[in-house]
Design an enzyme around this catalytic site. Structure first.
Site, PDB file in Angstrom:
ATOM      1  CG  PHE A 243     -11.419  -4.401  -6.495  1.00 43.29           C
ATOM      2  CD1 PHE A 243     -10.206  -4.517  -5.840  1.00 43.29           C
ATOM      3  CD2 PHE A 243     -12.519  -3.996  -5.778  1.00 43.29           C
ATOM      4  CE1 PHE A 243     -10.094  -4.230  -4.487  1.00 43.29           C
ATOM      5  CE2 PHE A 243     -12.420  -3.705  -4.418  1.00 43.29           C
ATOM      6  CZ  PHE A 243     -11.198  -3.824  -3.784  1.00 43.29           C
TER       7      PHE A 243
ATOM      8  CG  ASP B 273     -14.435   0.311 -10.986  1.00 47.15           C
ATOM      9  OD1 ASP B 273     -13.684   1.272 -10.740  1.00 47.15           O
ATOM     10  OD2 ASP B 273     -14.792  -0.515 -10.137  1.00 47.15           O
TER      11      ASP B 273
ATOM     12  NE  ARG C 256      -1.998  -2.547  -5.498  1.00 49.46           N
ATOM     13  CZ  ARG C 256      -3.268  -2.196  -5.258  1.00 49.46           C
ATOM     14  NH1 ARG C 256      -4.188  -2.358  -6.200  1.00 49.46           N
ATOM     15  NH2 ARG C 256      -3.620  -1.710  -4.086  1.00 49.46           N
TER      16      ARG C 256
ATOM     17  CE1 TYR D   9     -10.329   3.271  -1.606  1.00 51.77           C
ATOM     18  CE2 TYR D   9     -12.554   4.024  -1.116  1.00 51.77           C
ATOM     19  CZ  TYR D   9     -11.692   3.030  -1.516  1.00 51.77           C
ATOM     20  OH  TYR D   9     -12.191   1.798  -1.842  1.00 51.77           O
ATOM     21  CE  LYS D  10      -8.965   1.935  -4.807  1.00 52.23           C
ATOM     22  NZ  LYS D  10      -9.786   1.013  -5.600  1.00 52.23           N
TER      23      LYS D  10
HETATM   24  C1  PLP Z   1     -10.800   0.292  -4.912  1.00 55.16           C
HETATM   25  C2  PLP Z   1     -11.799  -0.314  -5.821  1.00 55.16           C
HETATM   26  C3  PLP Z   1     -13.153  -0.424  -5.453  1.00 55.16           C
HETATM   27  C4  PLP Z   1     -13.557   0.008  -4.072  1.00 55.16           C
HETATM   28  O1  PLP Z   1     -14.896  -0.132  -3.786  1.00 55.16           O
HETATM   29  P1  PLP Z   1     -15.418   0.416  -2.382  1.00 55.16           P
HETATM   30  O2  PLP Z   1     -16.874   0.284  -2.470  1.00 55.16           O
HETATM   31  O3  PLP Z   1     -14.923   1.824  -2.238  1.00 55.16           O
HETATM   32  O4  PLP Z   1     -14.810  -0.401  -1.303  1.00 55.16           O
HETATM   33  C5  PLP Z   1     -14.038  -0.930  -6.366  1.00 55.16           C
HETATM   34  N1  PLP Z   1     -13.633  -1.320  -7.611  1.00 55.16           N
HETATM   35  C6  PLP Z   1     -12.337  -1.251  -7.974  1.00 55.16           C
HETATM   36  C7  PLP Z   1     -11.923  -1.679  -9.333  1.00 55.16           C
HETATM   37  C8  PLP Z   1     -11.383  -0.754  -7.096  1.00 55.16           C
HETATM   38  O5  PLP Z   1     -10.106  -0.692  -7.451  1.00 55.16           O
END
Ligand code: PLP
Length: 410
Positions: free
Chosen positions: A124, A195, A369, A220-221
């Protein structure tokens, strides 16, 4: 498998009762809880109480009377229970991106003399952007090495301060072996930041059991904390006395209400907070986390993997389109709770599914996905989704102009 078989699984499913705890529109099969979890019904009640009663009537007094000031640590302690951490090791603050910045800089402060931040490409992107920004700021005091996943472990050396990896890959759902990587980093004196964005609330992990150092994750996930929910961060107790946050704000001060001119960081996890906590966001997140705490994490993971297996098997057994290829590990133990397929028209396929009420998402360049959140999805719904997708592929129902038009958020 027949649809009846799937219904049989639902009858025997101990998590089935959670289906009624979410506010999901009728006729929707939601396969995107890994991007934005749906609203637990209790969130509406909780937000109403906080806005009308605590904020509306209590006003500024609610920092004490409604214990707003304790919310980052209180919700952090609850998340700690979901990821194998102790009370006082997790706090809710900021976004995942900002928390990663704080902990990456913090890791450098824990490993003076070491300059390298080691991470993976293709994950990501915010994680690499944050590390690029940090090393840019630090000039020759730090360097980022971003390598292909297969090359990361061998590159850990005496200059590595910290390895930054996403436990479950946002596209492929491929999982790292957290215990093995953590041990490999420790053998070289390096730290690891995990992460846990696609892990918390989905895949059972035990941070203390594997000797984890630092971690960040999303609210939020799978934790269903609502759009833009505040994120969490974990600092193992043994690192808390020495780690330095690079963002010195008043809420991380040892005595914020003394209003001193000079910064003195709070000891413990509170030193990782920067500014005033987002109380409305925390209230929603707490409702999501409370619901999650009612479910056994091992069961949650097992059901999510079983749903994903069912989806893969039903799609593939229909053999609807040879262009569709599984882009996630076939072996369930190597995956998180989402599944990706590549298809040259993945964007249009996802749009055609959404038009039928089956919500997944598209990730560029060619990935469709689908997330299998175990609390609100039934086996029968996943069976229906797989067969609808197979129908769409077989009939090329995606090949209509409206399904090719791209929106800003995919
Ligand atoms: C969703 C996600 C993020 C989100 O970061 P935000 O700062 O909340 O936008 C970061 N890292 C990974 C691997 C994610 O899947």
């Amino acid at each position: 498998m027949t649809r009846q078989d799937a219904q049989g699984f639902d009858l025997a499913d101990p998590l089935a009762r959670f289906g009624d705890a979410f506010d999901l529109p009728k006729g929707v099969i939601y396969l995107d809880g890994n991007s934005l979890g749906p609203a637990p019904l209790k969130v509406h009640e909780r937000l109403e109480k906080v806005s009308r009663h605590e904020w509306g009537e209590g006003l500024v007094r609610s920092w004490n009377s409604a214990r707003w000031i304790e919310a980052p640590g209180r919700v952090g302690d609850k998340i700690a229970q979901l990821i194998g951490a102790k009370a006082g090791e997790v706090v809710v603050a900021d976004s995942t991106s900002v928390n990663l910045f704080k902990l990456a800089a913090g890791a450098l402060s824990l490993r003076p003399g070491r300059k390298t931040l080691l991470s993976e490409t293709g994950s990501f992107p915010t994680n690499l952007y944050v590390l690029q920004g940090l090393t840019h700021l630090l000039g020759d005091r730090a360097q980022l090495k971003a390598l292909a996943p297969a090359e990361v472990v061998a590159a850990i050396d005496e200059d590595t301060a910290v390895v930054v990896l996403t436990h479950v890959h946002f596209k492929s759902a491929q999982r790292w072996d957290m215990a093995a990587i953590t041990a490999a980093a420790h053998a070289k004196g390096a730290l690891v930041i995990w992460d846990l964005c696609h892990t918390a609330g989905a895949v059972a992990v035990d941070l203390n059991d594997i000797g984890a150092d630092l971690a960040v994750g999303c609210g939020y996930k799978y934790l269903n904390g609502g759009p833009g929910a505040p994120a969490f961060l974990f600092v193992a107790e043994r690192h808390q006395a020495l780690i330095q946050s690079p963002l010195w704000g008043w809420m991380g001060h040892a005595t914020p209400f003394a209003f001193e001119d000079n910064y003195r960081g709070a000891s413990g996890i509170r030193g990782q907070i920067t500014g005033t906590p987002p109380i409305l966001g925390l209230a929603a997140l707490e409702a999501g986390v409370d619901l999650q705490l009612e479910a056994d994490p091992a069961r949650v993971e097992a059901k999510g993997l079983a749903l994903a297996d069912l989806f893969i098997a039903e799609i593939e057994s229909r053999g609807a389109d040879p262009a569709l290829k599984l882009a996630s590990p076939r072996e369930a133990g190597q995956r998180g709770l989402h599944v990706s397929f590549s298809h040259p028209e993945a964007y249009a396929v996802v749009q055609a599914m959404i038009a039928r009420g089956i919500i997944g998402d598209f990730r560029a360049p060619d990935i469709a996905r689908f997330g299998f959140s175990p609390l609100f999805l039934s086996y029968a719904a996943v069976w229906d989704a797989a067969h609808a997708m197979a129908d769409i592929l077989a009939a090329r129902a995606w090949d209509r102009p409206e399904f090719h038009a791209r929106a800003a958020v995919t």
